[in-house]
Design a protein around this motif. Sequence first.
Motif, PDB file in Angstrom:
ATOM      1  N   ARG A   4       0.856  -1.198   0.000  1.00  0.00           N
ATOM      2  CA  ARG A   4       0.000   0.000   0.000  1.00  0.00           C
ATOM      3  C   ARG A   4       0.883   1.236   0.000  1.00  0.00           C
ATOM      4  N   SER A   5       0.319   2.347  -0.432  1.00  0.00           N
ATOM      5  CA  SER A   5       1.045   3.619  -0.371  1.00  0.00           C
ATOM      6  C   SER A   5       0.049   4.762  -0.268  1.00  0.00           C
ATOM      7  N   PHE A   6       0.487   5.836   0.371  1.00  0.00           N
ATOM      8  CA  PHE A   6      -0.392   6.978   0.642  1.00  0.00           C
ATOM      9  C   PHE A   6       0.380   8.276   0.519  1.00  0.00           C
ATOM     10  N   VAL A   7      -0.316   9.318   0.095  1.00  0.00           N
ATOM     11  CA  VAL A   7       0.208  10.680   0.192  1.00  0.00           C
ATOM     12  C   VAL A   7      -0.116  11.161   1.594  1.00  0.00           C
ATOM     13  N   THR A   8       0.866  11.764   2.276  1.00  0.00           N
ATOM     14  CA  THR A   8       0.591  12.218   3.637  1.00  0.00           C
ATOM     15  C   THR A   8       0.626  13.738   3.803  1.00  0.00           C
ATOM     16  N   ASN A   9       1.210  14.460   2.823  1.00  0.00           N
ATOM     17  CA  ASN A   9       1.339  15.917   3.043  1.00  0.00           C
ATOM     18  C   ASN A   9       0.270  16.740   2.341  1.00  0.00           C
ATOM     19  N   ILE A  10      -0.513  16.100   1.486  1.00  0.00           N
ATOM     20  CA  ILE A  10      -1.587  16.821   0.789  1.00  0.00           C
ATOM     21  C   ILE A  10      -2.826  15.934   0.850  1.00  0.00           C
TER      22      ILE A  10
ATOM     23  N   VAL B 121       9.713  -2.554   0.266  1.00  0.00           N
ATOM     24  CA  VAL B 121       9.245  -1.706  -0.836  1.00  0.00           C
ATOM     25  C   VAL B 121      10.323  -1.688  -1.912  1.00  0.00           C
ATOM     26  N   ALA B 122       9.976  -2.028  -3.150  1.00  0.00           N
ATOM     27  CA  ALA B 122      10.954  -1.931  -4.239  1.00  0.00           C
ATOM     28  C   ALA B 122      10.877  -0.553  -4.868  1.00  0.00           C
ATOM     29  N   SER B 123       9.677  -0.067  -5.144  1.00  0.00           N
ATOM     30  CA  SER B 123       9.560   1.266  -5.709  1.00  0.00           C
ATOM     31  C   SER B 123       8.190   1.861  -5.424  1.00  0.00           C
TER      32      SER B 123
ATOM     33  N   THR C 100       5.231  -0.877  -5.450  1.00  0.00           N
ATOM     34  CA  THR C 100       5.563  -2.222  -5.922  1.00  0.00           C
ATOM     35  C   THR C 100       6.501  -2.819  -4.873  1.00  0.00           C
ATOM     36  N   ASN C 101       6.189  -3.993  -4.386  1.00  0.00           N
ATOM     37  CA  ASN C 101       7.023  -4.540  -3.306  1.00  0.00           C
ATOM     38  C   ASN C 101       8.184  -5.363  -3.862  1.00  0.00           C
ATOM     39  N   SER C 102       9.060  -5.804  -2.964  1.00  0.00           N
ATOM     40  CA  SER C 102      10.280  -6.470  -3.436  1.00  0.00           C
ATOM     41  C   SER C 102      10.010  -7.880  -3.949  1.00  0.00           C
ATOM     42  N   ASN C 103       8.784  -8.372  -3.826  1.00  0.00           N
ATOM     43  CA  ASN C 103       8.406  -9.612  -4.517  1.00  0.00           C
ATOM     44  C   ASN C 103       7.842  -9.325  -5.899  1.00  0.00           C
TER      45      ASN C 103
ATOM     46  N   VAL D  81       5.165  -7.474  -6.485  1.00  0.00           N
ATOM     47  CA  VAL D  81       3.710  -7.293  -6.447  1.00  0.00           C
ATOM     48  C   VAL D  81       3.394  -5.804  -6.344  1.00  0.00           C
ATOM     49  N   ALA D  82       2.539  -5.317  -7.259  1.00  0.00           N
ATOM     50  CA  ALA D  82       2.167  -3.903  -7.258  1.00  0.00           C
ATOM     51  C   ALA D  82       0.718  -3.758  -6.809  1.00  0.00           C
ATOM     52  N   GLN D  83       0.379  -2.578  -6.316  1.00  0.00           N
ATOM     53  CA  GLN D  83      -1.015  -2.309  -5.959  1.00  0.00           C
ATOM     54  C   GLN D  83      -1.873  -2.373  -7.214  1.00  0.00           C
ATOM     55  N   PRO D  84      -3.073  -2.922  -7.114  1.00  0.00           N
ATOM     56  CA  PRO D  84      -3.963  -3.009  -8.278  1.00  0.00           C
ATOM     57  C   PRO D  84      -4.652  -1.668  -8.554  1.00  0.00           C
ATOM     58  N   ASP D  85      -5.133  -1.491  -9.802  1.00  0.00           N
ATOM     59  CA  ASP D  85      -5.799  -0.223 -10.107  1.00  0.00           C
ATOM     60  C   ASP D  85      -7.316  -0.294  -9.979  1.00  0.00           C
ATOM     61  N   THR D  86      -7.836  -1.463  -9.609  1.00  0.00           N
ATOM     62  CA  THR D  86      -9.272  -1.501  -9.301  1.00  0.00           C
ATOM     63  C   THR D  86      -9.444  -1.993  -7.869  1.00  0.00           C
TER      64      THR D  86
END
Lengths: 362, 110
Positions: free
Chosen positions: A251-257, A282-284, A331-334, A336-341
């Motif tokens: 998972r990933s989130f914006v925290t400053n806006i 976390v890979a990227s 995208t994690n180091s395995n 796996v990326a977050q899905p878009d749906t």
Amino acid sequence: MTTAFPQKGAMILQRTRPPLLETPFEVFDKGVFTPNGQFYVRWHWALIPTEIDIDKFSLTVRGHVNQTLSLSLHDILRGLPSVQLSAVNQCSGNSRGFFQPRVPGGEWANGAMGNALWTGVRLKDVLDKAGVKPGAVQVRFKGLDEPVVADAPHFMKSLEIDHARDGEVMIAYAMNGEQLPLVNGFPLRLVVPGWYATYWVKMLNDIEVLDQPDTNYWTKVAYTIPDTPHASIKPGQTGVKMIPINKMVPRSFVTNISSGSKVSAAAPTTLRGIAFGGDCGVASVDFSIDRGQTWHQAQLGKDEGKYGFRQWQTQLTLPAPGAYGLLIRCTNSNGVAQPDTQNWNPAGFMRNVIESTDVIAL
Amino acid sequence: MRRNRLPVVVLLIVVSMSTDVCAASPFELKSVKIDLPDSDRMFPAGPGADTINNNCLACHSAGMVLNQPSLSKQAWTAAVDKMINNYKAPVAPENVGAIVEYLTVLKGAK
């Protein structure tokens, strides 16, 4: 918002008894470690001891072992090697309030998660001390909290024996260098890195090694997910195989806006946030300002451990005035990326869709 | 955060300096005694309010239910059945209808 809970700061009140307290999202902008005073709180049953005497507390290890143990806190803090690990603790139902169609349960936004530096002992060392007998299959964990109604199911969770002995699962007596707030599980809490928080049993005082798979309600019936990609099904779909919830997903989130903010067009905007890989690092972290057509890499902050939050940051320029959805994808180091749906299941578990922060450029 | 930083740093140094991690860790626990706040929130007045107040406040405060989204009558029926069957809520069968009706009026899906 409430400040009524001892040892806690300002929290979003989801429920008073038993407490369901959510971390206000701004807290996640301050750093990768979530302060204990604002770490989210989640209990199932309302009979929670409000007094713990550290000289009287004991942890029992029993069941399919050579020797039943009753360990004092002194035995645990002084008698076993101490280990440290930073890890995200996230409720299975974090972000349930965003499910569409809506589902019943704790109606969390994104704040039923937190990252801490946990200090404690390896579960493996504790199990070795008791001596696990051949034929053990699972280990069951129980805390001091009790159901209000006598015949209701006591909250318990189990892990497979090999998982319990992997050397990573730990029994924590400190988070972020301090003892746990009572409502976060003082004095001992199970830490299961990379797994949803339902397994992180609070006020842990009973460990039972089982020679049969656990059939208790909270392991077998509650906290189960469809055995499908992203634990997702169509609303109303039936006849799906259900399995216990297990590893977390990125998972990933914006925290400053926050969504609804105004930013300047044609000028650089700093975007910052947190990401976590779930069951690995976390890979990227990538962002998109054109609804996912093109993605750009954000800069990752210091790695404090693969199971923890990782800060990320970037500068971007929104080319012209107008409305934008800022998409962030981990995208994690395995790989796996977050899905878009977004996923859907009736319990509202495991949301990890790419989130959009909707801003207006002026 | 700032208040937490210092002890973390201190602890890290101590742990990394000791090669024998079995050596007494400096960490001390202190006994805790607190009071948890309770809630006296009741369900808003309306037909069936007495029944839901009498049956649905033993295990969790009203906020659990009042924070729920709008749900269909079928979903509310399932929720009440779950309380009875899975969590052993002592609800007399003749009260189930009034509770479901109350919830459907208060938070029913249109």
